[in-house]
Design an enzyme around this catalytic site. Structure first.
Site, PDB file in Angstrom:
ATOM      1  N   ASP A  22       0.820  -1.214   0.000  1.00  0.00           N
ATOM      2  CA  ASP A  22       0.000   0.000   0.000  1.00  0.00           C
ATOM      3  C   ASP A  22       0.858   1.271   0.000  1.00  0.00           C
ATOM      4  O   ASP A  22       1.972   1.273   0.519  1.00  0.00           O
ATOM      5  CB  ASP A  22      -0.914  -0.031   1.240  1.00  0.00           C
ATOM      6  CG  ASP A  22      -2.052   0.963   1.137  1.00  0.00           C
ATOM      7  OD1 ASP A  22      -2.354   1.416   0.010  1.00  0.00           O
ATOM      8  OD2 ASP A  22      -2.642   1.291   2.180  1.00  0.00           O
ATOM      9  N   ASN A  70     -11.091  -2.465  -4.979  1.00  0.00           N
ATOM     10  CA  ASN A  70     -10.363  -1.558  -5.875  1.00  0.00           C
ATOM     11  C   ASN A  70     -11.077  -1.355  -7.215  1.00  0.00           C
ATOM     12  O   ASN A  70     -10.790  -0.397  -7.935  1.00  0.00           O
ATOM     13  CB  ASN A  70      -8.921  -2.031  -6.118  1.00  0.00           C
ATOM     14  CG  ASN A  70      -8.008  -1.901  -4.925  1.00  0.00           C
ATOM     15  OD1 ASN A  70      -7.079  -2.678  -4.729  1.00  0.00           O
ATOM     16  ND2 ASN A  70      -8.253  -0.901  -4.078  1.00  0.00           N
TER      17      ASN A  70
END
Ligand code: IPE
Ligand code: IPE
Ligand code: MG
Length: 250
Positions: A22, A70
């Site tokens: 991330d 996502n």
């Protein structure tokens, strides 16, 4: 300065490391660039971690590459991510193969663009006899969806009489997850300072050691990875027992 790699105890390696990669967007923003610039720079970190695992012989590495959530990002970003995944699979295929790595994919891959599905399945197929290590990409992956799927498959089997309710054990349940062929996660690492799991391997991390680092993913390198392994080795994994009980077995 001594590398963390030299301090790693080969006898106490985790079998399965999972990483939530991330921070690409913030990495790019801090440079005044678009988020996709960060995704492009993430690939080197992926390569570094795959190589690091290979160097110290960690048999299973799972990388959270694209979550089921996502898909809700702006269309342009999703498009760029899919192109990058496709490009990377193409460019790295030979390297993965020659390293002796076996490729796997977990997630709802039917949602991926057909080209990415084809490339993935091709790589999974050509590497299926490789035994040096396992590289697992979590693509279009959501753990709650995975668990729900397992529940549905099991209830169908019970309904059809293929399975009795009292036969549903933890092992039987695990056999219905995407990860059925992999050991449980020993170490979960998340970069970027966020302390959350974001729908990743909820069942599989039941007893994992968790490490949350402030480093943004594109800045993550081999030495960071070795440091994670070193820190992991300094934890006492008790699995519900006491320290004294563990000492008895030494
Ligand atoms: C991780 O970086 C990559 C994916 C989720 C695909 P992000 O894109 O989430 O970056 P941040 O968290 O916004 O900085
Ligand atoms: C998790 O990161 C997914 C991947 C790294 C592929 P996100 O950036 O999507 O997570 P949240 O939504 O901020 O929790
Ligand atoms: Mg993020």
């Amino acid at each position: 300065m001594q590398s963390f790699k030299d301090k790693i105890n080969q006898e106490k390696l985790p079998k399965h490391v999972a990483i939530i990669m991330d921070g690409n967007g913030r990495w790019a923003k801090s440079r005044g660039e678009k988020r996709t610039f960060g995704h492009k720079h993430a690939i080197k970190a992926v390569r570094d971690v795959v190589n690091a695992c290979n160097e110290i012989n960690i048999p299973y590495l799972t990388l959270y590459t694209f979550s089921s959530e996502n898909w809700n990002r702006p269309e342009e970003e999703v498009g760029t991510l899919m192109s990058l995944i496709s490009e990377t699979l193409l460019l790295e295929a030979e390297e993965i193969f020659t390293k002796g790595l076996r490729m796997h994919v977990i997630g709802d891959i039917n949602k991926l663009p057909p080209l990415v599905q084809e490339q993935m399945m091709h790589l999974v197929d050509i590497t299926k006899n490789n035994t040096r290590g396992n590289l697992i990409l979590a693509l279009s992956y959501g753990s709650q969806q995975e668990i729900l799927n397992a529940v549905k498959q099991i209830s169908t089997k019970v309904k059809n009489g293929e399975l009795k309710e009292e036969e549903i054990t933890e092992q039987v349940f695990e056999n219905h997850l995407y990860t059925k062929d992999f050991p449980p996660v020993d170490l979960l690492v998340r970069t970027s300072g966020e302390v959350r799991i974001s729908n990743f391997l909820l069942w599989q991390i039941a007893y994992a050691e968790l490490q949350f680092l402030d480093t943004l993913w594109p800045d993550f390198g081999k030495e960071d990875f070795f440091e994670c392994i070193y820190n992991y080795q300094n934890k006492e994994r008790r699995f519900g027992k006491t320290s004294e009980q563990l000492d008895e077995h030494l």
